[in-house]
Design an enzyme around this catalytic site. Structure first.
Site, PDB file in Angstrom:
ATOM      1  N   ASP A  29     100.955  74.233 -32.386  1.00  5.62           N
ATOM      2  CA  ASP A  29     100.498  75.358 -33.220  1.00  5.62           C
ATOM      3  C   ASP A  29     100.189  74.892 -34.650  1.00  5.62           C
ATOM      4  OD1 ASP A  29      99.859  77.926 -33.821  1.00  5.62           O
ATOM      5  OD2 ASP A  29     101.909  78.694 -33.832  1.00  5.62           O
ATOM      6  N   HIS A  46      91.140  71.975 -35.212  1.00  4.77           N
ATOM      7  CA  HIS A  46      91.223  71.692 -33.770  1.00  4.77           C
ATOM      8  C   HIS A  46      90.823  70.235 -33.474  1.00  4.77           C
ATOM      9  CE1 HIS A  46      92.372  75.699 -32.861  1.00  4.77           C
ATOM     10  NE2 HIS A  46      91.214  76.254 -33.107  1.00  4.77           N
ATOM     11  N   LEU A 140     103.221  58.634 -16.852  1.00  6.92           N
ATOM     12  CA  LEU A 140     103.452  59.887 -17.581  1.00  6.92           C
ATOM     13  C   LEU A 140     102.687  60.999 -16.871  1.00  6.92           C
ATOM     14  CD1 LEU A 140     104.463  61.341 -20.313  1.00  6.92           C
ATOM     15  CD2 LEU A 140     102.099  61.047 -21.049  1.00  6.92           C
ATOM     16  N   GLU A 212     116.199  72.948 -24.516  1.00  7.03           N
ATOM     17  CA  GLU A 212     116.545  72.942 -25.935  1.00  7.03           C
ATOM     18  C   GLU A 212     115.254  73.202 -26.708  1.00  7.03           C
ATOM     19  OE1 GLU A 212     119.518  72.719 -27.287  1.00  7.03           O
ATOM     20  OE2 GLU A 212     120.443  72.517 -25.308  1.00  7.03           O
TER      21      GLU A 212
HETATM   22  C1  FPP Z   1      96.960  76.198 -32.250  1.00  4.00           C
HETATM   23  O1  FPP Z   1      96.364  76.230 -33.490  1.00  4.00           O
HETATM   24  C2  FPP Z   1      96.337  75.377 -31.271  1.00  4.00           C
HETATM   25  C3  FPP Z   1      95.604  75.829 -30.178  1.00  4.00           C
HETATM   26  C4  FPP Z   1      95.178  77.203 -29.951  1.00  4.00           C
HETATM   27  C5  FPP Z   1      95.240  74.909 -29.124  1.00  4.00           C
HETATM   28  C6  FPP Z   1      94.306  73.881 -29.575  1.00  4.00           C
HETATM   29  C7  FPP Z   1      94.821  72.557 -29.226  1.00  4.00           C
HETATM   30  C8  FPP Z   1      94.150  71.445 -29.460  1.00  4.00           C
HETATM   31  C9  FPP Z   1      92.855  71.446 -30.162  1.00  4.00           C
HETATM   32  C10 FPP Z   1      94.724  70.159 -28.979  1.00  4.00           C
HETATM   33  C11 FPP Z   1      94.023  69.598 -27.789  1.00  4.00           C
HETATM   34  C12 FPP Z   1      93.433  70.564 -26.858  1.00  4.00           C
HETATM   35  C13 FPP Z   1      93.100  70.372 -25.548  1.00  4.00           C
HETATM   36  C14 FPP Z   1      92.280  71.429 -24.894  1.00  4.00           C
HETATM   37  C15 FPP Z   1      93.475  69.225 -24.712  1.00  4.00           C
HETATM   38  P1  FPP Z   1      96.005  77.665 -34.080  1.00  4.00           P
HETATM   39  O2  FPP Z   1      94.532  77.817 -34.008  1.00  4.00           O
HETATM   40  O3  FPP Z   1      96.777  78.717 -33.374  1.00  4.00           O
HETATM   41  O4  FPP Z   1      96.493  77.516 -35.554  1.00  4.00           O
HETATM   42  P2  FPP Z   1      96.915  78.692 -36.534  1.00  4.00           P
HETATM   43  O5  FPP Z   1      98.073  79.398 -35.886  1.00  4.00           O
HETATM   44  O6  FPP Z   1      97.302  77.956 -37.765  1.00  4.00           O
HETATM   45  O7  FPP Z   1      95.723  79.554 -36.703  1.00  4.00           O
END
Ligand code: FPP
Length: 253
Positions: A29, A46, A140, A212
């Site tokens: 997040d 992202h 993994l 945990e």
């Molecule tokens: C949260 O940030 C993240 C996500 C919604 C997922 C995105 C994840 C990635 C880009 C990593 C790799 C992804 C994949 C598909 C393999 P947010 O947008 O919720 O941040 P905020 O809460 O600060 O707005």
């Protein structure tokens, strides 16, 4: 064979890492806030988050984590602006296109947790291909929770159980476990959430019953290997009781 849980010494600071959790799950997040705090567009958050994922996968392999589960797109994320949804779909497509070979060469087995049916057919095909292509690997297991929701997972499992006509007296926790997307895998030992939120957000709600939890204010793009090491160190400070008393735990030692 999966690399056994081990006590690691080697890392950048050479500090001992202690017992490595077998199964680590991460709610990645804070990409948006990371970008905002730098005056950058959310897309850049992202992009950096995706780059960071590569480092964390590598660190997990190095530390000897056997299973890494990442929350990449939740069933609730469809409510985001259409452009952002499109971007998150494209990110997964790009990750598969660009990283599959390297992941395979590093012994990573990709599994998908979630519903495929609402995803565009071309991406569905890529996800299935990535899972099949890496199926033989065991260094993994990388569970990619994409279009995943914990409640929906339980609903889907119950539907299958009913469809298969399984008699009531055979319905046990063990059976339900096997019908989840994670069927056959051990529950997560450690669930990490970045960016300071203290919510479970529908992630592994069944499997996380005795996990945990570790929360850090660090935004996902900044959650590096050292942060992972800190999370594992804290995990090692915890006593996992699984409902037992101290006396019972002492006797088991
Ligand atoms: C949260 O940030 C993240 C996500 C919604 C997922 C995105 C994840 C990635 C880009 C990593 C790799 C992804 C994949 C598909 C393999 P947010 O947008 O919720 O941040 P905020 O809460 O600060 O707005």
């Amino acid at each position: 064979m999966i690399v056994p849980t081990q006590t690691m010494q080697a890392n950048s600071t050479n500090s001992p890492i202690g017992e490595v959790p077998k199964h680590v799950a991460i709610i990645m997040d804070g990409n948006g806030r990371w970008a905002k705090s730098r005056g950058l567009p959310r897309a850049e958050g992202h992009r950096q988050g995706t780059e960071n994922l590569r480092h964390i996968i590598r660190a997990c392999v190095e530390f000897g984590v056997e299973i890494l589960t990442i929350y990449a797109f939740s069933t609730e994320n469809w409510r985001r602006p259409p452009l952002e949804v499109r971007l998150l779909m494209t990110i997964l497509e790009t990750v598969i296109d660009r990283e599959l070979k390297e992941l395979d060469e590093n012994g990573v087995q990709i599994r998908h947790l979630g519903r495929l049916d609402q995803i565009a057919p071309i991406l569905q095909k890529k996800i299935k291909y990535a899972c099949d292509f890496t199926n033989h690997n065991s260094r993994l297991i990388l569970n990619v929770a994409f279009n995943y929701g914990g409640r929906d997972e339980i609903v889907q499992a119950v539907r299958r159980i009913v469809r298969e006509g399984i008699p009531e007296d055979q319905i046990t926790e063990d059976l339900l476990n096997r019908y989840l997307y994670t069927g056959g895998l051990p529950d997560p030992d450690l669930i990490i959430r970045t960016s300071g939120e203290l919510r479970v957000s529908n992630f592994l709600i069944w499997q996380g019953a005795y996990s945990e939890y570790y929360a850090t204010p660090t935004y996902w793009p900044d959650f590096d290997k050292n942060e992972l090491r800190k999370a594992i160190a804290e995990y090692n400070q915890r006593t996992r009781r699984f409902g037992k008393t101290d006396e019972q735990l002492d006797k088991e030692d």
